[in-house]
Enzyme design. Structure first.
Site, short mmCIF file in Angstrom:
data_model
loop_
_atom_site.label_atom_id
_atom_site.label_comp_id
_atom_site.label_asym_id
_atom_site.label_seq_id
_atom_site.Cartn_x
_atom_site.Cartn_y
_atom_site.Cartn_z
N ASP A 186 -5.68 5.46 5.03
CA ASP A 186 -4.46 5.19 4.26
C ASP A 186 -3.39 4.65 5.20
O ASP A 186 -2.77 5.39 5.95
CB ASP A 186 -3.99 6.47 3.58
CG ASP A 186 -2.91 6.22 2.54
OD1 ASP A 186 -2.46 5.07 2.42
OD2 ASP A 186 -2.52 7.18 1.84
N GLU A 187 -3.19 3.34 5.17
CA GLU A 187 -2.23 2.63 6.03
C GLU A 187 -2.39 3.01 7.50
O GLU A 187 -1.45 3.50 8.15
CB GLU A 187 -0.80 2.89 5.55
CG GLU A 187 -0.58 2.39 4.12
CD GLU A 187 0.88 2.21 3.77
OE1 GLU A 187 1.63 1.71 4.63
OE2 GLU A 187 1.25 2.56 2.65
N PRO A 188 -3.57 2.76 8.06
CA PRO A 188 -3.83 3.17 9.45
C PRO A 188 -3.05 2.38 10.49
O PRO A 188 -2.96 2.80 11.64
CB PRO A 188 -5.33 2.92 9.60
CG PRO A 188 -5.62 1.81 8.64
CD PRO A 188 -4.72 2.08 7.46
N ILE A 193 -6.49 1.19 2.85
CA ILE A 193 -5.33 0.98 1.97
C ILE A 193 -4.21 0.46 2.86
O ILE A 193 -3.76 1.16 3.77
CB ILE A 193 -4.92 2.30 1.28
CG1 ILE A 193 -6.09 2.85 0.47
CG2 ILE A 193 -3.69 2.08 0.40
CD1 ILE A 193 -5.94 4.30 0.09
#
Length: 420
Positions: free
Chosen positions: A83-85, A115
């Site tokens: 998730d938004e790494p 994401i």
């Protein structure tokens, strides 16, 4: 399945880096000797071997993000959900992470679901790109179909902003709003800032770039008065404020922390919006400004909701609104663009321009080279807690190019993400 959350603080639960990576492995009942080998391998893979015994509380946001990924990779799940790494990673860290994900996908058969708002790094990695709009599936296409549409929209915004930046301030003759001279800061006995000096004038947006852990956040916290100076001086409008505490400095210096959860206090979005303004400027009414800003930043519908229920990107915008409402002359912004889509990114930057047109200044930590090139008047590049170079963005990017740091260059300097 392994999940790396948007906020690494939400999943890190151990005292040191090695203990955090070991935590999941111990729960899987992996033998002790194998755990040590896995820790060594995964920390080396993500470039954080030197942090093995570091306390988690002394890590930067980007280092925590790498640690969260390491703790999941060590357990070798066959499906990775990220998730938004890239939210807090420096450009070199992003490229390294994507290279490792590509190896896991192509050589070991991993399924990777990412994401993200920044899709450039994953153009080569992805087989499909799914676009969501207001909770609905808008498209599910190949990267070659989705990416050009995304870049066309972003490039149009960046070109418009580049022209505005050039019109605002080229040669600024005004006296500095902020002057930093020979600042030295230590944290837990470790030098994090060494002889840092620069000037920021009214009307300027200065970006701060550099590798994770190089001292960017520490610099902003030192200017705010949170970190004590071992040496050096900080002057504001020609007055030495090095001896002033946070309570005095925040009257004219606003800050958005890297993790918005560390500064949100109130029970509702509306109360949080007005908190700083009512505390620091109690004789003024800010209701109209607060309502207008919440509406612009797509938060007005949540005015009666708990701010802790917002997404990370929404929390970032809420902190920005809270700072913009009470209008401090100097804004210190620690990665304010994390979790923002292109529209909200541009909206925030336009508000920062208006702030500068009114005589204010902005010092902003940013990992987006394209944003820095298009929106910022000056760029300060930190290396190991020291100023590597500080000048106009184009000059600093040229300096970085000569040093072989291509990961930090804007895409138009050479599209490093394109498929070959």
């Amino acid at each position: 399945m392994g999940l790396v959350q948007q906020d690494p603080d939400a999943q890190i639960c151990s005292f040191t880096v090695s203990q955090e990576v070991a935590f999941g492995l111990e729960n899987l009942q992996i033998p002790s000797k194998d755990i040590k080998l896995k820790i060594k391998r995964v920390l080396a893979m993500l470039g954080i071997s030197h942090l093995a015994e570091r306390e988690v509380t002394n890590l930067s946001g980007g280092e925590k993000q790498r640690l969260a990924l390491a703790s999941i990779l060590a357990m070798e799940p066959k499906v990775l959900v990220l998730d938004e790494p890239t939210a807090h990673l420096d450009p070199e860290g992003i490229m390294s992470m994507v290279a490792h994900l590509e190896t896991l996908k192509n050589q070991y058969g991993y399924t990777v679901i990412v994401i993200e708002h920044r899709i450039e790094p994953f153009y080569k990695l992805a087989d499909r790109m799914v676009v969501l709009e207001e909770g609905r599936l808008a498209s599910d296409e190949s990267p070659s179909t989705v990416f050009p549409l995304y870049r066309k929209k972003l490039d149009k915004t960046l070109r418009k902003s580049l022209k505005l930046r050039m019109d605002l301030a080229v040669d600024n003759p005004r006296e500095p709003l902020l002057e930093v001279e020979g600042v030295v800061v230590r944290r837990a006995g470790i030098p994090v800032l060494q002889n840092v000096s620069f000037r920021l004038k009214p009307g300027e947006i200065m970006a701060v770039m550099g590798a994770n852990g190089c001292g960017k956040t520490s610099l902003l916290l030192a200017l705010l008065g949170h970190h004590q100076l071992e040496k050096g001086r900080v002057s504001y409008r020609g007055r030495d404020i090095s001896h002033l505490d946070i309570q005095e400095r925040v009257k004219e210096i606003g800050m958005i922390l890297q993790n918005p959860g560390h500064q949100i206090l109130e029970r509702s979005v509306w109360q949080e919006t007005l908190l700083a303004a009512e505390m620091l400027k109690p004789t003024r009414k800010f209701t109209v400004e607060a309502k207008n800003l919440l509406e612009e930043f797509s938060l007005l519908n949540y005015r009666n909701s708990s701010p802790f229920l917002l997404s990370m990107g929404e929390k970032k915008r809420l902190c920005a609104v809270s700072a913009l409402v009470y209008e401090p002359d100097l804004l210190l912004l620690d990665e304010p663009l994390a979790g923002q889509d292109a529209g909200h990114l541009d909206l925030l930057m336009q508000h920062l321009y208006r702030h500068c047109e009114g005589g204010g200044s902005v010092l902003m930590v940013c990992h987006h080279p394209e944003v820095v090139a298009s929106y910022c008047h000056r760029l300060l590049f930190l290396e190991g807690g020291q100023v590597g170079y500080e000048d106009r963005p184009d000059k600093v990017f040229q300096w970085l190019k000569e040093r072989g740091k291509d990961a930090y260059l804007p895409l138009r300097e050479g599209d490093r993400w394109e498929k070959k």
